[in-house]
Design a protein around this motif. Structure first.
Motif, PDB file in Angstrom:
ATOM      1  N   ALA A  95      26.155 -21.409   1.185  1.00 26.87           N
ATOM      2  CA  ALA A  95      25.502 -20.662   2.259  1.00 26.87           C
ATOM      3  C   ALA A  95      26.305 -20.706   3.545  1.00 26.87           C
ATOM      4  CB  ALA A  95      24.099 -21.212   2.488  1.00 26.87           C
ATOM      5  N   ARG A  96      27.019 -21.790   3.771  1.00 29.84           N
ATOM      6  CA  ARG A  96      27.818 -21.897   4.991  1.00 29.84           C
ATOM      7  C   ARG A  96      29.034 -20.977   4.954  1.00 29.84           C
ATOM      8  NH1 ARG A  96      26.063 -25.815   8.260  1.00 29.84           N
ATOM      9  NH2 ARG A  96      24.810 -27.530   7.395  1.00 29.84           N
ATOM     10  N   LEU A  97      29.418 -20.527   3.764  1.00 28.00           N
ATOM     11  CA  LEU A  97      30.547 -19.610   3.663  1.00 28.00           C
ATOM     12  C   LEU A  97      30.166 -18.175   3.993  1.00 28.00           C
ATOM     13  CD1 LEU A  97      32.170 -20.931   0.350  1.00 28.00           C
ATOM     14  CD2 LEU A  97      32.839 -21.443   2.720  1.00 28.00           C
ATOM     15  N   VAL A  98      28.900 -17.918   4.059  1.00 30.40           N
ATOM     16  CA  VAL A  98      28.409 -16.557   4.309  1.00 30.40           C
ATOM     17  C   VAL A  98      28.043 -16.418   5.776  1.00 30.40           C
ATOM     18  CG1 VAL A  98      26.639 -14.862   3.723  1.00 30.40           C
ATOM     19  CG2 VAL A  98      27.546 -16.392   1.952  1.00 30.40           C
ATOM     20  N   HIS A  99      28.570 -15.376   6.412  1.00 31.33           N
ATOM     21  CA  HIS A  99      28.210 -15.099   7.809  1.00 31.33           C
ATOM     22  C   HIS A  99      26.834 -14.444   7.816  1.00 31.33           C
ATOM     23  CE1 HIS A  99      28.264 -13.663  11.900  1.00 31.33           C
ATOM     24  NE2 HIS A  99      29.408 -14.309  12.110  1.00 31.33           N
ATOM     25  N   PRO A 100      25.871 -15.057   8.475  1.00 34.14           N
ATOM     26  CA  PRO A 100      24.502 -14.531   8.391  1.00 34.14           C
ATOM     27  C   PRO A 100      24.319 -13.172   9.040  1.00 34.14           C
ATOM     28  CG  PRO A 100      24.639 -16.294  10.018  1.00 34.14           C
ATOM     29  CD  PRO A 100      25.955 -16.256   9.308  1.00 34.14           C
ATOM     30  N   ARG A 101      25.239 -12.786   9.921  1.00 39.01           N
ATOM     31  CA  ARG A 101      25.089 -11.494  10.591  1.00 39.01           C
ATOM     32  C   ARG A 101      26.213 -10.534  10.222  1.00 39.01           C
ATOM     33  NH1 ARG A 101      21.184 -11.194  13.828  1.00 39.01           N
ATOM     34  NH2 ARG A 101      22.014  -9.360  14.895  1.00 39.01           N
ATOM     35  N   ALA A 102      26.741 -10.726   9.023  1.00 38.70           N
ATOM     36  CA  ALA A 102      27.770  -9.806   8.528  1.00 38.70           C
ATOM     37  C   ALA A 102      27.164  -8.929   7.436  1.00 38.70           C
ATOM     38  CB  ALA A 102      28.955 -10.587   7.983  1.00 38.70           C
ATOM     39  N   VAL A 103      27.453  -7.624   7.510  1.00 35.52           N
ATOM     40  CA  VAL A 103      26.946  -6.650   6.542  1.00 35.52           C
ATOM     41  C   VAL A 103      28.127  -5.878   5.983  1.00 35.52           C
ATOM     42  CG1 VAL A 103      25.436  -4.672   6.169  1.00 35.52           C
ATOM     43  CG2 VAL A 103      24.774  -6.461   7.813  1.00 35.52           C
ATOM     44  N   GLY A 104      28.204  -5.829   4.667  1.00 32.38           N
ATOM     45  CA  GLY A 104      29.282  -5.061   4.035  1.00 32.38           C
ATOM     46  C   GLY A 104      28.738  -3.834   3.334  1.00 32.38           C
ATOM     47  N   VAL A 105      29.440  -2.721   3.449  1.00 29.63           N
ATOM     48  CA  VAL A 105      29.053  -1.480   2.766  1.00 29.63           C
ATOM     49  C   VAL A 105      30.276  -0.890   2.076  1.00 29.63           C
ATOM     50  CG1 VAL A 105      27.141  -0.943   4.315  1.00 29.63           C
ATOM     51  CG2 VAL A 105      29.417  -0.115   4.869  1.00 29.63           C
ATOM     52  N   ILE A 106      30.053  -0.335   0.906  1.00 30.22           N
ATOM     53  CA  ILE A 106      31.097   0.378   0.164  1.00 30.22           C
ATOM     54  C   ILE A 106      30.633   1.816   0.009  1.00 30.22           C
ATOM     55  CG2 ILE A 106      32.387   0.495  -1.992  1.00 30.22           C
ATOM     56  CD1 ILE A 106      31.920  -2.467  -2.361  1.00 30.22           C
ATOM     57  N   LEU A 107      31.387   2.760   0.593  1.00 26.23           N
ATOM     58  CA  LEU A 107      30.974   4.156   0.609  1.00 26.23           C
ATOM     59  C   LEU A 107      32.172   5.062   0.307  1.00 26.23           C
ATOM     60  CD1 LEU A 107      28.813   4.061   3.875  1.00 26.23           C
ATOM     61  CD2 LEU A 107      27.953   4.298   1.536  1.00 26.23           C
ATOM     62  N   PRO A 108      31.912   6.247  -0.249  1.00 26.35           N
ATOM     63  CA  PRO A 108      32.997   7.230  -0.437  1.00 26.35           C
ATOM     64  C   PRO A 108      33.298   7.942   0.884  1.00 26.35           C
ATOM     65  CG  PRO A 108      30.934   8.117  -1.265  1.00 26.35           C
ATOM     66  CD  PRO A 108      30.643   6.720  -0.814  1.00 26.35           C
ATOM     67  N   LEU A 109      34.323   7.473   1.566  1.00 26.76           N
ATOM     68  CA  LEU A 109      34.653   8.046   2.878  1.00 26.76           C
ATOM     69  C   LEU A 109      35.831   9.010   2.797  1.00 26.76           C
ATOM     70  CD1 LEU A 109      34.233   4.837   5.052  1.00 26.76           C
ATOM     71  CD2 LEU A 109      32.570   6.669   4.636  1.00 26.76           C
ATOM     72  N   SER A 110      36.348   9.224   1.611  1.00 26.44           N
ATOM     73  CA  SER A 110      37.403  10.217   1.403  1.00 26.44           C
ATOM     74  C   SER A 110      37.127  10.911   0.081  1.00 26.44           C
ATOM     75  CB  SER A 110      38.783   9.535   1.386  1.00 26.44           C
ATOM     76  OG  SER A 110      38.844   8.581   0.336  1.00 26.44           O
ATOM     77  N   GLY A 111      37.750  12.050  -0.113  1.00 29.20           N
ATOM     78  CA  GLY A 111      37.532  12.799  -1.341  1.00 29.20           C
ATOM     79  C   GLY A 111      36.349  13.731  -1.236  1.00 29.20           C
ATOM     80  N   PRO A 112      35.917  14.283  -2.368  1.00 28.39           N
ATOM     81  CA  PRO A 112      34.872  15.311  -2.342  1.00 28.39           C
ATOM     82  C   PRO A 112      33.515  14.796  -1.878  1.00 28.39           C
ATOM     83  CG  PRO A 112      35.410  14.686  -4.600  1.00 28.39           C
ATOM     84  CD  PRO A 112      36.428  14.040  -3.724  1.00 28.39           C
ATOM     85  N   TYR A 113      33.274  13.485  -1.988  1.00 26.60           N
ATOM     86  CA  TYR A 113      31.960  12.954  -1.605  1.00 26.60           C
ATOM     87  C   TYR A 113      31.960  12.339  -0.197  1.00 26.60           C
ATOM     88  CZ  TYR A 113      30.870  13.519  -6.540  1.00 26.60           C
ATOM     89  OH  TYR A 113      30.665  14.047  -7.789  1.00 26.60           O
ATOM     90  N   ALA A 114      33.036  12.553   0.534  1.00 25.62           N
ATOM     91  CA  ALA A 114      33.141  11.968   1.873  1.00 25.62           C
ATOM     92  C   ALA A 114      32.002  12.388   2.803  1.00 25.62           C
ATOM     93  CB  ALA A 114      34.485  12.313   2.490  1.00 25.62           C
ATOM     94  N   PRO A 115      31.551  13.660   2.782  1.00 23.43           N
ATOM     95  CA  PRO A 115      30.441  14.027   3.689  1.00 23.43           C
ATOM     96  C   PRO A 115      29.188  13.181   3.439  1.00 23.43           C
ATOM     97  CG  PRO A 115      31.518  15.991   2.866  1.00 23.43           C
ATOM     98  CD  PRO A 115      32.074  14.858   2.081  1.00 23.43           C
ATOM     99  N   PHE A 116      28.909  12.908   2.160  1.00 24.77           N
ATOM    100  CA  PHE A 116      27.722  12.088   1.862  1.00 24.77           C
ATOM    101  C   PHE A 116      27.929  10.656   2.355  1.00 24.77           C
ATOM    102  CE2 PHE A 116      27.942  15.398  -1.411  1.00 24.77           C
ATOM    103  CZ  PHE A 116      26.695  15.997  -1.260  1.00 24.77           C
ATOM    104  N   GLY A 117      29.136  10.123   2.144  1.00 26.25           N
ATOM    105  CA  GLY A 117      29.422   8.760   2.575  1.00 26.25           C
ATOM    106  C   GLY A 117      29.314   8.594   4.073  1.00 26.25           C
ATOM    107  N   ARG A 118      29.831   9.600   4.831  1.00 26.91           N
ATOM    108  CA  ARG A 118      29.766   9.498   6.286  1.00 26.91           C
ATOM    109  C   ARG A 118      28.316   9.587   6.775  1.00 26.91           C
ATOM    110  NH1 ARG A 118      34.676  12.486   5.932  1.00 26.91           N
ATOM    111  NH2 ARG A 118      33.557  14.463   6.087  1.00 26.91           N
ATOM    112  N   GLY A 119      27.499  10.384   6.083  1.00 25.62           N
ATOM    113  CA  GLY A 119      26.080  10.465   6.471  1.00 25.62           C
ATOM    114  C   GLY A 119      25.360   9.138   6.242  1.00 25.62           C
TER     115      GLY A 119
END
Length: 327
Positions: free
Chosen positions: A278-302
């Protein structure tokens, strides 16, 4: 001329007497010997015998036969106390057969019209158990609280302990884990060492699900070392769940110092590992994986815009979370 006369012998008179008796007996009407009529068993004796038979069968766990005996009592119009004994016994037999709903229905007339004092506590305890078995923990808890605060009859130590155990179960079934733990802690203070050790397992389990701020005040009331160890173990889990890692580490340190915690060493090692991870995890860090390039980029940016808005990154937040974005 000489006249002859008949001479009577003694046996002749005896013969004539016997003949006369036989003739009279033959003329008398025949009177058969009457058959004795069996004496009926008084109803009160029959009720007492059936109640005794039903209770013996309950002790032998012959629940179907016990139920038959108690039903027979109810058909004989018993008095108020006998009827209460029969209904209580029948409900116990139905519970033994796994039919909690029928058992509760059997007890209902007693609960609405009142129970004679000698059977009142046993009836209340059984009704609470049946309410729990039929998913009515709130009603069970209310009945048990009333029983403990205003007993309707003599409440001995064994019945009080049973009521406290059932109350803790009813509270935990509602998600009220801290009050459930408090009930078990009170129960343990009046129990022997073996019983306190048995209660400690449930105390540790439920304390880990409760808010830590509601469990901490119970520590001074832990009379037995096993109970204190159980509360500390629950506090470690609760603080881990709440992200209070320093507090969890402190409680874990106290727990390891107790001899009563020796049987839990393997589990304490796992809790220690969870703390390190638990100490290795930053409690206020949030990670997201999104399609920000390619044909689905508009959905990812939204979606990314929605995430940023939901995290309050653009508002007056003095301590905003850190957002890690991966395409």
């Amino acid at each position: 001329m000489r006249t002859s006369s008949t001479r009577w012998q003694p046996w002749t008179a005896l013969t004539l007497g016997l003949a006369l008796c036989l003739a009279l007996a033959a003329c008398a009407p025949y009177a058969p010997t009457p058959t004795p009529t069996p004496r009926a068993i008084p109803v009160t004796q029959e009720i007492s015998a059936l109640l005794k038979l039903g209770e013996e069968r309950l002790q032998q766990k012959r629940y179907a036969e016990a139920g038959d005996a108690f039903r027979a009592v109810l058909r004989l119009r018993p008095d108020r106390l006998q009827q209460a004994r029969a209904r209580l016994g029948l409900a116990q037999a139905q519970l033994g057969q796994g039919d909690s709903s029928a058992a509760l229905a059997t007890l209902k007339p007693l609960l609405t019209t009142g129970v004679p004092a000698p059977l009142a506590v046993a009836t209340e305890l059984l009704s609470a158990r049946l309410l729990l078995a039929t998913d009515q923990p709130r009603q069970a808890a209310a009945r048990l609280r009333r029983l403990l605060s205003r007993p309707p009859g003599p409440l001995d130590a064994a019945s009080r302990a049973q009521a406290q155990d059932l109350l803790a179960q009813a509270l935990a079934a509602q998600g009220a884990y801290a009050p459930a733990v408090a009930a078990l802690v009170r129960r343990a203070r009046a129990a022997d060492a073996a019983t306190a050790a048995q209660l400690a397992h449930r105390i540790a389990q439920w304390a880990g699900r409760a808010p830590s701020r509601e469990i901490t005040p119970l520590l001074p009331n832990a009379g037995w070392p096993e109970v204190r160890a159980a509360l500390l173990k629950g506090l470690v889990k609760a603080c881990l769940r709440e992200g209070r890692l320093d507090a969890a580490q402190n409680y874990l340190r106290q727990l390891r110092a107790l001899p009563a915690a020796q049987p839990w060493q393997d589990e304490l090692d796992r809790l220690d590992q969870q703390l390190s991870l638990a100490r290795l995890v930053h409690p206020r860090a949030v990670g997201v994986i999104l399609p920000l390039s390619g044909p689905y980029a508009p959905f990812g940016r939204g979606v990314l815009a929605a995430v940023e808005l939901g995290l309050g990154l653009f508002g007056p937040n003095p301590n905003p979370p850190t957002l890690h974005i991966e395409d």
